[in-house]
Design a protein around this motif. Structure first.
Motif, short mmCIF file in Angstrom:
data_model
loop_
_atom_site.label_atom_id
_atom_site.label_comp_id
_atom_site.label_asym_id
_atom_site.label_seq_id
_atom_site.Cartn_x
_atom_site.Cartn_y
_atom_site.Cartn_z
N LYS A 43 0.16 -0.74 -0.04
CA LYS A 43 0.07 -0.16 -0.07
C LYS A 43 0.90 1.37 0.00
O LYS A 43 0.92 2.30 -0.84
CB LYS A 43 -1.15 0.27 1.00
N TRP A 44 1.90 1.25 0.37
CA TRP A 44 3.30 2.49 0.62
C TRP A 44 3.08 2.73 -0.91
O TRP A 44 3.26 4.08 -1.11
CB TRP A 44 3.88 1.67 1.31
N HIS A 45 3.42 2.09 -1.47
CA HIS A 45 4.16 1.51 -2.94
C HIS A 45 2.38 3.05 -3.53
O HIS A 45 3.51 4.07 -4.54
CB HIS A 45 4.66 1.22 -3.33
N TYR A 46 1.70 2.37 -3.84
CA TYR A 46 0.81 3.08 -3.86
C TYR A 46 0.35 4.63 -3.78
O TYR A 46 0.48 5.68 -4.20
CB TYR A 46 -0.51 2.15 -4.19
N ALA A 47 0.70 4.38 -2.48
CA ALA A 47 0.81 5.80 -1.12
C ALA A 47 1.35 6.61 -1.83
O ALA A 47 1.14 8.51 -2.32
CB ALA A 47 0.29 6.00 -0.15
N VAL A 48 2.87 6.62 -2.39
CA VAL A 48 3.76 7.45 -2.73
C VAL A 48 3.47 7.66 -3.90
O VAL A 48 3.37 8.89 -4.72
CB VAL A 48 4.97 6.72 -2.57
N LEU A 49 3.18 6.59 -5.22
CA LEU A 49 3.08 7.10 -6.15
C LEU A 49 2.14 8.08 -6.33
O LEU A 49 2.23 8.83 -7.43
CB LEU A 49 2.95 5.69 -6.84
N ALA A 50 1.12 7.62 -5.70
CA ALA A 50 -0.16 8.49 -6.03
C ALA A 50 -0.17 10.21 -5.57
O ALA A 50 -0.14 11.10 -6.24
CB ALA A 50 -1.56 8.20 -5.19
N THR A 51 0.63 10.21 -4.26
CA THR A 51 0.91 11.53 -3.93
C THR A 51 2.04 12.14 -4.90
O THR A 51 1.49 13.14 -5.29
CB THR A 51 1.86 10.98 -2.35
N LEU A 52 2.50 11.97 -5.48
CA LEU A 52 3.51 11.98 -6.53
C LEU A 52 2.63 12.43 -7.46
O LEU A 52 3.24 13.47 -8.11
CB LEU A 52 4.70 11.32 -6.82
N GLN A 53 2.18 11.57 -7.88
CA GLN A 53 0.97 11.92 -9.39
C GLN A 53 0.54 13.13 -8.90
O GLN A 53 0.05 14.49 -9.54
CB GLN A 53 0.19 10.83 -9.89
N GLU A 54 0.14 13.38 -7.91
CA GLU A 54 -0.74 14.38 -7.97
C GLU A 54 -0.26 15.49 -6.98
O GLU A 54 -0.74 16.84 -7.86
CB GLU A 54 -1.85 13.67 -6.68
N TYR A 55 0.69 15.86 -6.27
CA TYR A 55 1.60 16.25 -6.04
C TYR A 55 2.36 17.49 -6.42
O TYR A 55 3.65 18.41 -6.13
CB TYR A 55 1.98 16.97 -3.98
N GLY A 56 3.26 16.41 -7.64
CA GLY A 56 4.25 16.58 -7.74
C GLY A 56 5.46 16.11 -7.62
O GLY A 56 5.53 15.72 -6.34
N PRO A 57 6.97 16.71 -8.20
CA PRO A 57 7.76 15.29 -7.63
C PRO A 57 7.82 16.18 -5.78
O PRO A 57 7.65 17.88 -6.00
CB PRO A 57 9.36 16.39 -8.44
N ALA A 58 8.73 15.81 -5.25
CA ALA A 58 8.75 16.48 -4.24
C ALA A 58 10.42 15.76 -3.12
O ALA A 58 10.79 14.46 -3.33
CB ALA A 58 7.74 15.77 -2.80
N SER A 59 10.85 16.29 -1.74
CA SER A 59 11.70 16.01 -1.77
C SER A 59 11.26 14.46 -0.19
O SER A 59 9.96 14.22 -0.62
CB SER A 59 11.96 16.78 -0.18
N GLN A 60 12.16 13.39 -0.30
CA GLN A 60 11.55 12.68 0.83
C GLN A 60 10.46 13.07 1.99
O GLN A 60 9.51 12.30 2.26
CB GLN A 60 12.47 11.74 0.78
N SER A 61 11.44 13.95 2.86
CA SER A 61 10.25 14.70 4.16
C SER A 61 8.98 14.63 3.69
O SER A 61 7.88 14.57 4.84
CB SER A 61 11.08 15.01 4.74
N GLU A 62 9.15 15.73 2.60
CA GLU A 62 7.51 16.58 1.91
C GLU A 62 6.91 15.03 1.55
O GLU A 62 5.46 14.82 1.69
CB GLU A 62 8.12 17.39 0.61
N LEU A 63 6.99 14.17 1.19
CA LEU A 63 6.45 12.59 0.24
C LEU A 63 6.20 12.33 1.94
O LEU A 63 4.47 12.08 2.40
CB LEU A 63 7.14 12.02 -0.21
N SER A 64 7.25 12.12 3.34
CA SER A 64 6.87 11.71 4.00
C SER A 64 5.53 12.25 4.46
O SER A 64 4.30 11.43 5.48
CB SER A 64 8.14 11.78 4.84
N ARG A 65 5.48 13.25 4.87
CA ARG A 65 3.77 14.60 5.60
C ARG A 65 3.05 13.88 4.82
O ARG A 65 1.83 13.87 5.07
CB ARG A 65 4.53 15.74 5.82
N ARG A 66 3.01 13.99 3.66
CA ARG A 66 1.95 13.81 2.73
C ARG A 66 1.10 12.80 2.58
O ARG A 66 -0.53 12.64 2.28
CB ARG A 66 2.45 14.43 1.71
N SER A 67 2.14 11.89 3.06
CA SER A 67 1.45 10.67 2.50
C SER A 67 1.65 10.21 3.90
O SER A 67 0.60 8.59 3.87
CB SER A 67 2.76 10.02 1.75
N GLY A 68 2.44 10.33 5.43
CA GLY A 68 2.29 9.72 6.12
C GLY A 68 3.13 8.72 6.80
O GLY A 68 2.66 7.95 7.60
#
Lengths: 152, 152
Positions: A43-68
């Motif tokens: 599920k994390w893979h999906y969460a990260v991919l979805a977050t990336l697609q919706e919010y655009g490129p980001a740093s790892q910590s931003e991804l962390s905050r956005r995806s939980g």
DNA sequence: GACTAACGTTCGTCGCACTAACGAAGCTAT
DNA sequence: ATAGCTTCGTTAGTGCGACGAACGTTAGTC
């Protein structure tokens, strides 16, 4: 077997909201977990991919905050996604502490695939409920978790 | 706080039922877990005591089936409850493989205490919802988990 | 009397949420 | 400029809940 005592009172356990939530969540976890595992995803893979697609490129910590996901655990997820070619991890020239994570074309295809799979799994999960009830459940859960702000 | 990036599209993650269930369940787990830990209990202890009181004495495996705990894990729970004097574990004369687990007077008091605590915690948990919504949520969850049969 | 199954028990596995610590790099202030 | 705080990615480890494997013991069955 021992005499099954007549259980005149339906026990409190069955009506305990926290317990019902746990039970429902466990089922959901298993259903989604198995479904995703069948195609080698989590599920994390999906969460990260979805977050990336919706919010655009980001740093790892931003991804962390956005995806939980915790940033500790993000590392492994990104390692895997990068190994599979679904994301690219490049150092951020503007801030050399950061990596910039970008979704690749392959990642987009993967995400589309997972999206379809997920939609199907959600349907299976909510099968016992009719259309209106599904909406209600989602609404109630959002309200409960304090996510009712943003409209769907 | 970090600049909240303008997120034009509400992402699918926030509306994903399985995810909302997981989130809600996690919160519930923590709330109830912490609340019970404050008095040195865990949810399984409550579950076992409640099951014992409602269905009467039973063997460990019956307790497992009724409460949903694996029989592997039941051992530790009963060890603790027995150490605390809340249950009694005596060999079943009718079937020497079995133990008969009985709730003690102390166990009943403990259960009553936990019951009150639990009721309060559930209220905290469901605080964001009004009276009707709480009922609806429980109803939907029961229907979802296939426990809607027995009326409350 | 041999087979099978259930019981209590121990041990181990897996995944998830979470913490601690650390080196590298950026920010701020004096 | 440099000292001190913070952030970033990363590694390692903890705690817990769900779950499986296997074992000795005991019951029931043929």
């Amino acid at each position: 077997m021992a005499a099954d005592s007549p259980h005149p009172r339906p026990d409190r356990l069955r009506a305990l909201p926290s317990r019902l939530l746990g039970l429902a969540s466990m089922r959901a976890d298993r259903l989604i977990g198995d479904g995703l595992a069948a195609v080698g995803a989590r599920k994390w893979h999906y969460a990260v991919l979805a977050t990336l697609q919706e919010y655009g490129p980001a740093s790892q910590s931003e991804l962390s905050r956005r995806s939980g996901i915790y940033r500790s655990d993000m590392v492994a997820v990104l390692n895997l996604l990068a190994d599979e070619g679904h994301v690219e991890r490049t150092p951020d020239p503007a801030d050399r502490r950061r990596n910039v994570i970008t979704i690749t074309e392959s990642g987009r295809r993967r995400l589309a695939h997972l999206d379809a799979l997920l939609a199907d799994l959600q349907k299976q999960l909510l099968a016992p409920l009719d259309e209106h009830e599904r909406g209600e459940l989602v609404r109630l859960l959002r309200k409960l978790t304090g996510r009712e702000d943003e409209e769907m």
